[in-house]
Scaffold this active site. Sequence first.
Site, PDB file in Angstrom:
ATOM      1  N   GLU A  36       6.441  52.776  -5.815  1.00 49.71           N
ATOM      2  CA  GLU A  36       7.283  52.255  -6.544  1.00 49.71           C
ATOM      3  C   GLU A  36       8.475  50.360  -6.929  1.00 49.71           C
ATOM      4  OE1 GLU A  36       8.185  53.791 -11.665  1.00 49.71           O
ATOM      5  OE2 GLU A  36       8.552  55.238  -9.827  1.00 49.71           O
ATOM      6  N   TYR A 107       0.673  56.175  -3.949  1.00 47.39           N
ATOM      7  CA  TYR A 107       1.536  55.915  -5.485  1.00 47.39           C
ATOM      8  C   TYR A 107       0.654  56.630  -6.410  1.00 47.39           C
ATOM      9  CZ  TYR A 107       4.657  55.027  -9.407  1.00 47.39           C
ATOM     10  OH  TYR A 107       5.330  55.298 -10.940  1.00 47.39           O
ATOM     11  N   ASP A 150       3.952  58.918  -3.260  1.00 53.67           N
ATOM     12  CA  ASP A 150       5.093  59.572  -4.915  1.00 53.67           C
ATOM     13  C   ASP A 150       3.321  60.443  -4.907  1.00 53.67           C
ATOM     14  OD1 ASP A 150       5.602  60.672  -6.502  1.00 53.67           O
ATOM     15  OD2 ASP A 150       6.493  59.103  -7.890  1.00 53.67           O
ATOM     16  N   ASN A 152       3.085  62.830  -7.479  1.00 54.09           N
ATOM     17  CA  ASN A 152       3.507  62.863  -9.051  1.00 54.09           C
ATOM     18  C   ASN A 152       3.009  64.089  -9.244  1.00 54.09           C
ATOM     19  OD1 ASN A 152       5.177  61.328 -10.426  1.00 54.09           O
ATOM     20  ND2 ASN A 152       3.882  59.533 -10.130  1.00 54.09           N
ATOM     21  N   HIS A 253      14.091  59.882  -7.357  1.00 54.49           N
ATOM     22  CA  HIS A 253      14.100  60.630  -6.297  1.00 54.49           C
ATOM     23  C   HIS A 253      14.658  60.616  -4.445  1.00 54.49           C
ATOM     24  CE1 HIS A 253       9.271  60.712  -7.738  1.00 54.49           C
ATOM     25  NE2 HIS A 253       9.689  60.105  -8.455  1.00 54.49           N
TER      26      HIS A 253
END
Length: 262
Positions: A36, A107, A150, A152, A253
């Site tokens: 990100e 990501y 990440d 998620n 994070h």
Amino acid sequence: MSFTLATWNINSVRLREPIVLKLLEEEAPDVLCLQECKSPVEKIPLEGFKALGYNHMVARGQKGYNGVAILSKIPMEEAGSEDFADLGHARHIAGKLENGVTVHNFYVPAGGDKPDREINEKFGQKLDYLTDMRDWFKAEKPEKSILVGDLNIAPREDDVWSHKQLLKIVSHTPIEVEHLAETQEAGGWVDITRQDIPAGLLYSWWSYRAKDWDAADKGRRLDHIWATGDISNSGHGSRILRDARGWEKPSDHAPVFATFDL
């Protein structure tokens, strides 16, 4: 050769350049994978990183959204990127280190608020992204590789503050956990963090919405470090730098670390 790797969703590498520099100065991982980044590649602030010895970078960027980058002290060359689910997003980059290890930085889409692809397109995109990852790993059969990022998804009951209360919340729903497990199995990936820390609550993300994130401690382990089975036994020293969540103008994070002896 021993090297330490960290992964961190930075939520804008330009806005949070000061805390990236702080991490590089204080923790000095050999490799730092960022997600990100929210920046075109040419606008990533490399000068400060290079001053600290991070002379190598591979990245994919986008203005204002997504973006992944790998910074390295170790010589590294780009090893490709994939656009899973044909989203046109900068969500994957791979770099090959001079010791022959390939690092994949991901990501995965967050998936929106509703865990139902019929009413939430973003949730469908997330599941499709994971399905494409799974199929790619089945075909590629990765070796001597590390996957970070990440993702998620908090897969285990002890990866979230309340398994029961989060079962219908995006990031911990059974269908997401199942998709992630299939992706992991397809590549023969070993969860290094949980290999090192096999039991107990473990989080890498705390919402900005909490007035006092530290006291509330309603976290989730969304950030992961995996390795292929052929090198997984070389991984150790896993930890999450929780303190970074409390730094000035923080990401939501915290960085996740592991060391590999290869």
